[in-house]
Design a protein around this motif. Structure first.
Motif, PDB file in Angstrom:
ATOM      1  N   LEU A  80       5.190   7.359   6.992  1.00  0.00           N
ATOM      2  CA  LEU A  80       5.664   6.208   6.221  1.00  0.00           C
ATOM      3  C   LEU A  80       7.029   6.478   5.598  1.00  0.00           C
ATOM      4  O   LEU A  80       7.339   5.969   4.527  1.00  0.00           O
TER       5      LEU A  80
ATOM      6  N   ALA B 229       9.121   3.752   4.153  1.00  0.00           N
ATOM      7  CA  ALA B 229       8.638   3.051   2.960  1.00  0.00           C
ATOM      8  C   ALA B 229       8.977   3.777   1.671  1.00  0.00           C
ATOM      9  O   ALA B 229       8.563   3.347   0.599  1.00  0.00           O
TER      10      ALA B 229
ATOM     11  N   ALA C 241       0.824  -1.207   0.000  1.00  0.00           N
ATOM     12  CA  ALA C 241       0.000   0.000   0.000  1.00  0.00           C
ATOM     13  C   ALA C 241       0.859   1.258   0.000  1.00  0.00           C
ATOM     14  O   ALA C 241       0.500   2.267  -0.608  1.00  0.00           O
ATOM     15  N   GLU C 242       2.011   1.206   0.676  1.00  0.00           N
ATOM     16  CA  GLU C 242       2.894   2.368   0.721  1.00  0.00           C
ATOM     17  C   GLU C 242       3.400   2.729  -0.666  1.00  0.00           C
ATOM     18  O   GLU C 242       3.409   3.899  -1.063  1.00  0.00           O
TER      19      GLU C 242
ATOM     20  N   THR D 113      -2.039   0.780   4.761  1.00  0.00           N
ATOM     21  CA  THR D 113      -0.640   0.682   5.184  1.00  0.00           C
ATOM     22  C   THR D 113      -0.561   0.105   6.594  1.00  0.00           C
ATOM     23  O   THR D 113      -1.520   0.158   7.361  1.00  0.00           O
ATOM     24  N   GLU D 114       0.592  -0.420   6.940  1.00  0.00           N
ATOM     25  CA  GLU D 114       0.747  -1.050   8.254  1.00  0.00           C
ATOM     26  C   GLU D 114       0.448  -0.079   9.399  1.00  0.00           C
ATOM     27  O   GLU D 114      -0.345  -0.390  10.285  1.00  0.00           O
TER      28      GLU D 114
ATOM     29  N   LEU E  89       4.481  10.809   1.992  1.00  0.00           N
ATOM     30  CA  LEU E  89       4.653   9.597   2.804  1.00  0.00           C
ATOM     31  C   LEU E  89       5.234   9.931   4.173  1.00  0.00           C
ATOM     32  O   LEU E  89       4.884   9.290   5.170  1.00  0.00           O
TER      33      LEU E  89
END
Length: 218
Positions: free
Chosen positions: A207, A210, A96-97, A153-154, A202
């Motif tokens: 993120l 990532a 997803a990132e 995303t995580e 991001l």
């Protein structure tokens, strides 16, 4: 005699070199140039028609007025990104990132890569009118897609609804904010600008780890 692909209508006011565009697209191109250089309020339908090499009456065969031209130009800045967002949401082969980064990068390229800074038209007070509800609906769908990628995303899975909404607002606001940055420096290389903005998005989303190691032009 061969056809040009244009709708049947009244003859043009003057002959122009063949641009390869349909009459409708020539009107949109003329409106894009005039709205972003002369200003929307200062541009009349007569001037748009003349710039496209047509009579004003001919223009009305394709568009009912100036608002129709503006609405179509606005939607053209959003619909390709929404189509890409839907493709990315359905792509389970990438994280997803990575997909969020690609959407951010592509969206910035769309907003800044054209001959005219159409994104600047978002700032017009006229755009708040009901006539532009189609644009606002597509824009809201695109923003929702950003949120869905963030949620996938995580770190996104651990965010509550309010925090996810805030990060979506921040990321989406950053992407649309390139409108003003691009207006201040239209000569900036779009590809590197788009990648840098995607990196920043991001980071805003938490993120940073990532971020992709390579760029599209590398």
């Amino acid at each position: 005699m061969g056809t040009t692909g244009r709708k049947v209508g009244r003859p043009r006011a003057e002959q122009r070199p063949d641009s390869g565009l349909s009459a409708r697209d020539e009107l949109l191109a003329a409106a894009a140039e005039l709205f972003t250089t002369r200003g929307y309020a200062a541009t009349t339908t007569r001037v748009v028609a003349e710039r496209a090499g047509m009579r004003q009456a001919t223009m009305y065969h394709y568009f009912r007025g100036k608002e129709d031209l503006l609405a179509e130009l606005l939607e053209s800045t959003v619909t390709p990104s929404l189509a890409l967002a839907r493709e990315l949401l359905a792509d389970d082969g990438r994280g997803a990132e990575e997909r969020l980064w690609e959407l951010c990068r592509s969206d910035v390229e769309l907003l800044c890569g054209g001959a005219h800074n159409l994104g600047a038209l978002y700032l017009l007070p006229e755009v708040q009118a009901e006539r532009f509800s189609g644009f606002h609906r597509v824009r809201a769908d695109l923003k929702e897609a950003y949120g869905r990628l963030l949620a996938a995303t995580e770190p996104g899975r651990a965010l509550d609804t309010c925090e996810l909404a805030l990060r979506t607002d921040l990321v989406f606001g950053l992407i649309e904010g390139v409108i003003l940055i691009h207006r201040s420096d239209p000569e900036r290389a779009v590809s590197s600008f788009a990648a840098a903005t995607a990196d920043a998005a991001l980071r805003i989303a938490g993120l940073g780890e990532a971020l992709p190691r390579t760029r599209p032009d590398e």
